[in-house]
Scaffold this motif. Sequence first.
Motif, mmCIF file in Angstrom:
data_model
loop_
_atom_site.group_PDB
_atom_site.id
_atom_site.type_symbol
_atom_site.label_atom_id
_atom_site.label_comp_id
_atom_site.label_asym_id
_atom_site.label_seq_id
_atom_site.Cartn_x
_atom_site.Cartn_y
_atom_site.Cartn_z
ATOM 1 N N GLY A 370 0.842 -1.185 0.000
ATOM 2 C CA GLY A 370 0.000 0.000 0.000
ATOM 3 C C GLY A 370 0.877 1.234 0.000
ATOM 4 O O GLY A 370 1.723 1.400 0.881
ATOM 5 N N ASN A 374 -0.728 4.113 -4.705
ATOM 6 C CA ASN A 374 -1.583 2.932 -4.882
ATOM 7 C C ASN A 374 -2.098 2.521 -3.503
ATOM 8 O O ASN A 374 -1.722 1.494 -2.952
ATOM 9 N N PRO A 375 -2.991 3.368 -2.934
ATOM 10 C CA PRO A 375 -3.379 3.160 -1.528
ATOM 11 C C PRO A 375 -4.252 1.938 -1.284
ATOM 12 O O PRO A 375 -4.341 1.474 -0.154
ATOM 13 N N ARG A 376 -4.894 1.416 -2.322
ATOM 14 C CA ARG A 376 -5.757 0.243 -2.142
ATOM 15 C C ARG A 376 -5.326 -0.837 -3.132
ATOM 16 O O ARG A 376 -5.985 -1.095 -4.129
ATOM 17 N N PRO A 377 -4.182 -1.477 -2.857
ATOM 18 C CA PRO A 377 -3.641 -2.443 -3.819
ATOM 19 C C PRO A 377 -4.488 -3.704 -3.906
ATOM 20 O O PRO A 377 -5.093 -4.142 -2.930
ATOM 21 N N TYR A 378 -4.519 -4.253 -5.092
ATOM 22 C CA TYR A 378 -5.149 -5.552 -5.304
ATOM 23 C C TYR A 378 -4.151 -6.645 -4.920
ATOM 24 O O TYR A 378 -2.947 -6.463 -5.036
#
Length: 424
Positions: A370, A374-378
């Motif tokens: 995170g 890219n604060p909400r990575p997959y």
Amino acid sequence: MTKKILCIAAVLAAIALFAAILAWPREQFVAASSPAAFAATPDNIARGAYLARVGDCMACHTARGGPAWAGGREMQTPFGSIFVPNITPDRDTGIGAWSADDFWRALHNGKARGGRLLYPAFPYVNYTKVTRADADALYAFLHSLPPVKLANKPHKLRFPFDTQLAVAGWRLVFFKPEVFRPAPDATAQWNRGAYLVDGLGHCSACHATRNAAGASVRGLGGGLIPTVNWYAPSLTSDAEAGLGSWEIHDIVQLLQTGVSPRATVFGPMAEVVARSLQHVSEPDVTAMATYLKSLPATKAEQREEIKGPQVDQAVAQGKKLYETHCVDCHGDDGKGLPPAYPPLAGNRALTMDSAANAIRVVLNGGFAPGTKGNPRPYGMPPYSHVMDDDEVAAVVTYLRASWNNRAPPVTANEVNRYRSTPLD
């Protein structure tokens, strides 16, 4: 009489060698520009904090669940375990009693206060290039931290690696103090990148092959990280396993966010991006990328294809498994949907000779860091409970043979070796 003379000669030679080992490499000393250079001023502390981020110092000098900078983290090596020391300004257990000169000698010469030789798990092979001005700023920052009284743990190294003589011998062969010298025919940006990559960033600590003595060789051509069993890929211009086909902006994006149109970082590199590189300024990361793009390939890029009925059977089985488990995210064409789902076509984790990273991601899942960008990575789920060793080998073999990827097939024995490897 002849035997006696030979014995005396051997003893004298051993004494001479011992003296040479202790004397070499000779210590270099550069004085601070002035006491103001390492004074605890807001500017020095802020600059030192930034440099500590660039060097990712806290990652090693903080044990999991322990106080920041107070050491205690166990680093496993092929020679035993090293326990990272406390570098808070506590006078008894940290570096509170160290002078700025002591600190610079540790970085530049690999010697602790008092002259004890440091183990090269502390990457002074790289830090020797750090300028005195940057060392002084780091010193100011570290001495501004709250002191933590936490005694250092003794190392657990096998004999003779636990002796100062062994360290001295290693240094004789593999270490020479030096200063960073800008290349006169290169741009300021290139020189800045070289300084950060080869010096404080210590990229070769992971991205270089190591010999039996634990010394890095082959530049930044990639290598298996000892005891961790993740493969740090080539950072040279190698077209298949390196950065030869990458654009600079893709490299910058990957280093700052952990994702890019070309790849996503996992494993130890995810920690480096999260703790360090996302906090490094864009001009500095761009300088690093510029320097890396200029590095010549360190290996032949031609690879002999391995064919045969068994490989064809594995590819066919892997294709079916891919269509069952992977195609929804990564697509029939292997292009994925970056940055959520990284491409598999041309992905270095699949095109390089080592299949370690690909196997580990299929077995244990892949989780990008995170970051601000890219604060909400997959994340990718693990398949170790879904596929057996033969099936994982088949799907990875298929990935490494599809969409113009040309890498050797994978065996079930390789998969089994990584199935039992710790995750970090």
